[in-house]
Design a protein around this motif. Structure first.
Motif, mmCIF file in Angstrom:
data_model
loop_
_atom_site.group_PDB
_atom_site.id
_atom_site.type_symbol
_atom_site.label_atom_id
_atom_site.label_comp_id
_atom_site.label_asym_id
_atom_site.label_seq_id
_atom_site.Cartn_x
_atom_site.Cartn_y
_atom_site.Cartn_z
ATOM 1 N N PHE A 29 66.713 18.207 -25.357
ATOM 2 C CA PHE A 29 68.049 18.047 -24.768
ATOM 3 C C PHE A 29 68.050 18.436 -23.294
ATOM 4 O O PHE A 29 67.348 19.371 -22.888
ATOM 5 C CB PHE A 29 69.012 18.964 -25.565
ATOM 6 C CG PHE A 29 70.422 18.999 -25.036
ATOM 7 C CD1 PHE A 29 71.148 17.830 -24.854
ATOM 8 C CD2 PHE A 29 71.026 20.209 -24.736
ATOM 9 C CE1 PHE A 29 72.455 17.871 -24.371
ATOM 10 C CE2 PHE A 29 72.327 20.266 -24.257
ATOM 11 C CZ PHE A 29 73.038 19.092 -24.080
ATOM 12 N N VAL A 71 72.093 14.705 -20.610
ATOM 13 C CA VAL A 71 73.492 15.064 -20.288
ATOM 14 C C VAL A 71 74.018 14.064 -19.253
ATOM 15 O O VAL A 71 73.258 13.588 -18.415
ATOM 16 C CB VAL A 71 73.630 16.501 -19.711
ATOM 17 C CG1 VAL A 71 73.491 17.535 -20.798
ATOM 18 C CG2 VAL A 71 72.651 16.764 -18.578
ATOM 19 N N LYS A 73 76.094 13.858 -16.110
ATOM 20 C CA LYS A 73 76.603 14.765 -15.062
ATOM 21 C C LYS A 73 76.701 13.985 -13.766
ATOM 22 O O LYS A 73 75.769 13.281 -13.379
ATOM 23 C CB LYS A 73 75.641 15.947 -14.885
ATOM 24 C CG LYS A 73 75.758 16.985 -15.967
ATOM 25 C CD LYS A 73 77.016 17.804 -15.799
ATOM 26 C CE LYS A 73 77.721 18.052 -17.109
ATOM 27 N NZ LYS A 73 79.136 18.389 -16.970
ATOM 28 N N THR A 109 74.638 9.342 -22.775
ATOM 29 C CA THR A 109 75.914 10.062 -22.829
ATOM 30 C C THR A 109 76.892 9.404 -21.857
ATOM 31 O O THR A 109 76.547 9.168 -20.701
ATOM 32 C CB THR A 109 75.694 11.541 -22.449
ATOM 33 O OG1 THR A 109 74.726 12.094 -23.344
ATOM 34 C CG2 THR A 109 76.966 12.348 -22.558
ATOM 35 N N HIS A 111 80.985 9.181 -20.223
ATOM 36 C CA HIS A 111 82.290 9.816 -20.014
ATOM 37 C C HIS A 111 83.394 8.784 -20.231
ATOM 38 O O HIS A 111 83.490 7.812 -19.473
ATOM 39 C CB HIS A 111 82.402 10.330 -18.571
ATOM 40 C CG HIS A 111 81.710 11.615 -18.342
ATOM 41 N ND1 HIS A 111 80.540 11.709 -17.621
ATOM 42 C CD2 HIS A 111 82.021 12.881 -18.716
ATOM 43 C CE1 HIS A 111 80.161 12.979 -17.575
ATOM 44 N NE2 HIS A 111 81.035 13.705 -18.227
ATOM 45 N N ASN A 138 76.307 9.626 -27.074
ATOM 46 C CA ASN A 138 77.164 10.818 -27.055
ATOM 47 C C ASN A 138 78.395 10.479 -26.218
ATOM 48 O O ASN A 138 78.281 10.153 -25.045
ATOM 49 C CB ASN A 138 76.381 11.996 -26.438
ATOM 50 C CG ASN A 138 77.167 13.296 -26.449
ATOM 51 O OD1 ASN A 138 78.166 13.430 -27.178
ATOM 52 N ND2 ASN A 138 76.731 14.271 -25.658
ATOM 53 N N TRP A 143 85.629 16.722 -18.473
ATOM 54 C CA TRP A 143 86.513 17.876 -18.274
ATOM 55 C C TRP A 143 86.348 18.503 -16.886
ATOM 56 O O TRP A 143 87.125 19.364 -16.494
ATOM 57 C CB TRP A 143 86.226 18.935 -19.350
ATOM 58 C CG TRP A 143 84.737 19.180 -19.476
ATOM 59 C CD1 TRP A 143 83.885 18.500 -20.287
ATOM 60 C CD2 TRP A 143 83.933 20.105 -18.746
ATOM 61 N NE1 TRP A 143 82.594 18.950 -20.105
ATOM 62 C CE2 TRP A 143 82.593 19.944 -19.168
ATOM 63 C CE3 TRP A 143 84.217 21.078 -17.778
ATOM 64 C CZ2 TRP A 143 81.545 20.691 -18.663
ATOM 65 C CZ3 TRP A 143 83.168 21.825 -17.267
ATOM 66 C CH2 TRP A 143 81.850 21.626 -17.712
ATOM 67 N N TYR A 162 91.323 13.255 -25.907
ATOM 68 C CA TYR A 162 90.827 12.754 -27.193
ATOM 69 C C TYR A 162 91.631 11.545 -27.680
ATOM 70 O O TYR A 162 91.090 10.683 -28.374
ATOM 71 C CB TYR A 162 90.799 13.875 -28.234
ATOM 72 C CG TYR A 162 89.608 14.790 -28.017
ATOM 73 C CD1 TYR A 162 88.328 14.380 -28.375
ATOM 74 C CD2 TYR A 162 89.756 16.042 -27.427
ATOM 75 C CE1 TYR A 162 87.225 15.201 -28.162
ATOM 76 C CE2 TYR A 162 88.661 16.871 -27.204
ATOM 77 C CZ TYR A 162 87.402 16.438 -27.578
ATOM 78 O OH TYR A 162 86.311 17.249 -27.366
HETATM 79 C C1 LIG Z 1 75.549 20.170 -26.757
HETATM 80 C C2 LIG Z 1 76.626 19.734 -25.838
HETATM 81 C C3 LIG Z 1 76.383 18.674 -24.966
HETATM 82 C C4 LIG Z 1 77.348 18.269 -24.063
HETATM 83 N N1 LIG Z 1 77.079 17.273 -23.173
HETATM 84 C C5 LIG Z 1 77.983 16.976 -22.220
HETATM 85 C C6 LIG Z 1 77.674 16.048 -21.204
HETATM 86 O O1 LIG Z 1 76.576 15.492 -21.166
HETATM 87 N N2 LIG Z 1 78.603 15.802 -20.246
HETATM 88 C C7 LIG Z 1 79.832 16.417 -20.250
HETATM 89 O O2 LIG Z 1 80.641 16.178 -19.359
HETATM 90 N N3 LIG Z 1 80.160 17.288 -21.223
HETATM 91 C C8 LIG Z 1 79.272 17.583 -22.184
HETATM 92 N N4 LIG Z 1 79.586 18.502 -23.146
HETATM 93 C C9 LIG Z 1 80.954 19.061 -23.197
HETATM 94 C C10 LIG Z 1 81.704 18.474 -24.379
HETATM 95 O O3 LIG Z 1 81.800 17.075 -24.275
HETATM 96 C C11 LIG Z 1 83.111 19.048 -24.544
HETATM 97 O O4 LIG Z 1 83.828 18.917 -23.364
HETATM 98 C C12 LIG Z 1 83.038 20.478 -24.915
HETATM 99 O O5 LIG Z 1 82.192 20.631 -26.028
HETATM 100 C C13 LIG Z 1 84.407 21.050 -25.231
HETATM 101 O O6 LIG Z 1 85.072 20.239 -26.162
HETATM 102 P P1 LIG Z 1 86.266 20.822 -27.016
HETATM 103 O O7 LIG Z 1 87.264 21.359 -26.041
HETATM 104 O O8 LIG Z 1 86.842 19.676 -27.804
HETATM 105 O O9 LIG Z 1 85.700 21.863 -27.920
HETATM 106 C C14 LIG Z 1 78.625 18.917 -24.058
HETATM 107 C C15 LIG Z 1 78.857 19.964 -24.950
HETATM 108 C C16 LIG Z 1 77.883 20.378 -25.823
HETATM 109 C C17 LIG Z 1 78.175 21.515 -26.748
#
Ligand SMILES: Cc1cc2nc3c(=O)[nH]c(=O)nc-3n(C[C@H](O)[C@H](O)[C@H](O)COP(=O)(O)O)c2cc1C
Length: 373
Positions: A29, A71, A73, A109, A111, A138, A143, A162
């Protein structure tokens, strides 16, 4: 369609994330972005280049892991390291990785607010065809205001994100399956006379990492895999059970739960702990504080809690730490499997070298323990 099982250097047939018989599926990851999972200035070979990141993916396939996951980003977090400041866009990166591998599941992944499902349906089908049905997507809601701002947008309120995701992924699934053009007049996402061909080889696996009530509901309703980032196993059986129960009882769906874990493995426990200390001693406080601020940890926490979290971000990306000798790391992975996790998405401080060592020292113990083929 290319085959989804292949012979690796272990001499054992392995499946991808969907087909593997392993009780604990394993992946790598966050290796398409600078910093990986460690917000630290400690020197290392890991860096973002096509040669290096594709070598990590090939190594993951060679050692029999089930998936690679990047990820998404668009902006870094400042400080000396500018953590995540450099990253590859994940659908284009996944296309390259797909072409260089033959068995492993290739993640991308996206957005939701910055990219339309009509684009993702076609780009996703393209990667899926290149890989012979190995794409996993993904779906993240976005956020971080600095990232989303670059598209001229402001992140919507949490639960609204969501709602948008729900419309977005519903449209994506229709584009991947329906053969006649259709109209969607949504609140957040619309499409006129929408049609996408070719279809993917098989519907790509869908992943989400939300653990809030809205996030869990989205995952249970639409996704195949829930991604978690729990830094301890205590309470994980209840956590995993609750997510699975929501998916089954509310939507009649089976969900797999994969946790993120970070490996620091050495010949002796003392050496592994010393390596962890070095990452912490050289932590990039500015980048870690910026990251925590945007996660909402900074504003709500006491200094003691902040220190603890900083330490987690320096040493393990706040994921489950797997620290110690090969035997100790393997034991902790067995414990993660017993706690109910279907898989672990692994981070390493210096991915390529440490994965090679992990292949030699830890993988045989996982096979012996019966949690990985
Ligand atoms: C393992 C993992 C991978 C994630 N990968 C990304 C990502 O690549 N880009 C991103 O903007 N957020 C990423 N996130 C953030 C999540 O999409 C999400 O915003 C966060 O888990 C909070 O969601 P919640 O408020 O519904 O719990 C990741 C989170 C986790 C735990």
């Amino acid at each position: 369609m290319s085959t989804t099982t292949t012979e690796t250097t272990t001499g054992v047939e392995h499946g991808d994330l969907r087909d593997s018989p392993s009780a604990l599926k394993l992946g790598v990851f966050s290796f398409n972005a600078s910093g990986g999972l460690n917000i630290t200035t400690e020197p290392r070979k890991y860096h973002v280049s096509w040669e290096h990141t594709s070598a990590i993916a090939r190594q993951a396939e060679k050692m029999g892991l089930e998936f690679v996951l990047p990820v998404a980003k668009w902006r870094g977090y400042g400080g000396e390291t500018d953590f995540y400041g450099e990253s590859y866009e994940t659908l284009t990166w996944a296309a390259g990785i797909a072409a260089q591998t033959s068995r492993i599941t290739v993640g991308a992944t996206v957005h939701v607010p910055v990219i339309h499902p009509t684009f993702v349906a076609k780009a996703g089908a393209t990667v899926d065809h290149i890989s012979g049905g190995r794409l996993a997507l993904n779906v993240v809601m976005g956020w971080y205001p600095k990232e989303i701002g670059q598209f001229g947008l402001t992140p919507a309120d949490h639960d609204i994100r969501y709602e948008h995701g729900d419309e977005w992924v519903t449209l994506l699934k229709r584009l991947w399956t329906e053969d006649e053009p259709f109209d969607v007049d949504g609140r957040w996402t619309s499409a006129w006379s929408a049609l996408s061909k070719p279809k993917p080889v098989r519907r790509p696996l869908l992943i989400n990492a939300g653990t809030s009530p809205a996030g869990v509901d989205f995952t249970a309703r639409h996704c195949d895999i829930s991604l978690a980032s729990r830094n301890a196993l205590e309470g994980s059986d209840t956590f995993v059970g609750d997510i699975r129960t929501t998916a089954r009882e509310k939507y009649g769906r089976d969900l797999r739960v994969i946790n993120v874990a970070h490996v620091i493995c050495a010949d002796t426990e003392k050496e592994a702990r010393r390596r962890r200390e070095l990452l912490a001693e050289n932590g990039d406080k500015v980048a870690a504080d910026n990251f925590m601020d945007f996660l909402g940890i900074g504003s709500q926490s006491y200094e003691e809690t902040l220190k603890l979290y900083r330490d987690y971000f320096y040493t393990s990306g706040a994921a489950l730490p797997l620290i110690g000798t090969p035997e100790q790391v393997a034991e902790q992975m067995v414990a993660a499997s017993r706690a109910g996790f279907d898989g672990l998405a692994l981070g390493f401080f210096d991915y390529l070298d440490e994965m090679t060592a992990f292949e030699e020292t830890v993988m045989p113990l996982l096979r012996e323990a019966g949690i990985h083929t």
